[in-house]
Design an enzyme around this catalytic site. Structure first.
Site, PDB file in Angstrom:
ATOM      1  N   GLU A  90       0.847  -1.187   0.000  1.00 28.16           N
ATOM      2  CA  GLU A  90       0.000   0.000   0.000  1.00 28.16           C
ATOM      3  C   GLU A  90       0.883   1.238   0.000  1.00 28.16           C
ATOM      4  OE1 GLU A  90      -3.747  -1.929   2.542  1.00 28.16           O
ATOM      5  OE2 GLU A  90      -2.497  -0.365   3.438  1.00 28.16           O
ATOM      6  N   HIS A  99      -7.132   2.146   2.024  1.00 30.75           N
ATOM      7  CA  HIS A  99      -7.160   1.685   3.421  1.00 30.75           C
ATOM      8  C   HIS A  99      -7.765   2.771   4.329  1.00 30.75           C
ATOM      9  CE1 HIS A  99      -5.006  -1.315   6.297  1.00 30.75           C
ATOM     10  NE2 HIS A  99      -6.187  -0.965   6.768  1.00 30.75           N
TER      11      HIS A  99
END
Length: 331
Positions: A272, A291
């Site tokens: 990420e 996220h």
């Protein structure tokens, strides 16, 4: 008196890795805070004072090089539930406790799971992009979605977040299946109309939507791979709000490209963020958010309050309400 307050380390105030300024006020009611930049400029001055490390969005990372600068550290408080980013045995070996913030993140994460499910099923992002493009005529037939009401939802991981997803799904008259290490009580199942699947494969075959809400542990890494995706309906949508490593992303790309499944909606990936040339970013049937499951002001406030509660208990040598113990992290 300000000088009587214990000291806590945070990554920064504001900034990409920092606490929101209004939430720092909550910390400052009980702690004197030091940002990482200040610590690294003068570790001899600040290092011995710091008793609590307050980790927000994985920062500051509890790496050995940092922890060794903090000889008085008593606790690492991580905002959120997951502890896969923490080496709990190593931290404990330094005489330092670890705490997380269970419970307070469940509602916002479940809300986002439903948001991703609805957005993917009803092609909301595609519709928005079409509405913005004045040069492209509206083609409703291109925006035909999948009916959510009355469909079958399979929830993988029926902990607190999974159960709250089931509660929300009941409002859409969805048939709810779930797969979990342990079966929920009959009362829990009846309250949301959920049925237990002893086999993950049965859940995948029967579900129109599959939501992953498990913790990341050795036995959940790669839980959804080529075999599992092949069992899903070609009209099915996969929603992941757990951790990116739970899904084999190469297998997911292939399944999406080949039409093995209809679409995917992901709040988590690995890594990420994804590299800009990652094939998932170029697929029209993928919706990705960065996220943000816990990203609401109410949840952020509750997380910080819980972190402060855990930190205060640790520095006062009292039982830490949400201490992560070694047996739990190995379970």
């Amino acid at each position: 008196m300000e000088e009587d307050k214990p000291w806590a380390l945070v990554s920064e105030v504001e900034g990409e890795q920092g606490h929101l300024e209004e939430l720092v006020d909550i910390v400052q009611q009980h702690f004197q805070i030091v940002c990482c930049k200040e610590l690294f400029k003068n570790p001899a001055l600040y290092g011995p004072k710091i008793q609590a490390l307050l980790m927000w969005k994985y920062y500051p990372a509890a790496e050995p090089s940092l922890l060794r600068l903090l000889p008085s550290l008593k606790v690492v408080c991580s905002g959120g539930v997951g502890i896969d980013h923490l080496d709990v045995p190593f931290i404990n070996s330094l005489g330092v406790k670890v705490a997380n913030t269970p419970g307070v993140v469940s509602d916002s994460t479940a809300d986002l799971a439903m948001g991703l499910l609805l957005a993917s099923a009803r092609k909301i992002l595609e519709g928005y992009q079409n509405a913005l493009d004045s040069l492209t005529p509206v083609k409703p037939q291109k925006l035909m979605g999948i009916e959510v009401t009355g469909s079958t939802l399979g929830i993988i991981g029926m902990g607190e977040i999974g159960y709250k997803i089931a509660q929300r799904s009941k409002g859409f008259d969805m048939k709810i299946l779930y797969y979990n290490r342990t079966k929920r009580s009959a009362e829990d199942e009846q309250a949301v109309g959920a049925s237990y699947c002893q086999s993950l494969h049965d859940l995948l075959r029967l579900s129109d939507f599959v939501v992953i809400a498990v913790n990341l542990k050795p036995d959940t890494v790669g839980l959804i791979g080529y075999r599992e995706l092949s069992l899903m309906k070609p009209t099915a949508i996969l929603v992941n709000i757990s951790r990116g490593q739970v899904v084999d992303q190469d297998a997911l790309v292939e399944a999406l490209q080949s039409g093995t499944i209809h679409a995917a909606a992901l709040d988590v990936t690995h890594p990420e963020p994804l590299p800009r040339d990652h094939p998932l970013l170029g697929l029209p049937n993928v919706l990705i958010t960065p996220h943000i499951g816990i990203n609401t002001y109410n949840t952020a406030r509750r997380i910080v309050e819980k972190m402060v509660e855990n930190a205060l208990a640790a520095v006062k040598d009292l039982p830490v309400p949400n201490e992560v113990t070694l047996p739990n992290c190995q379970a």
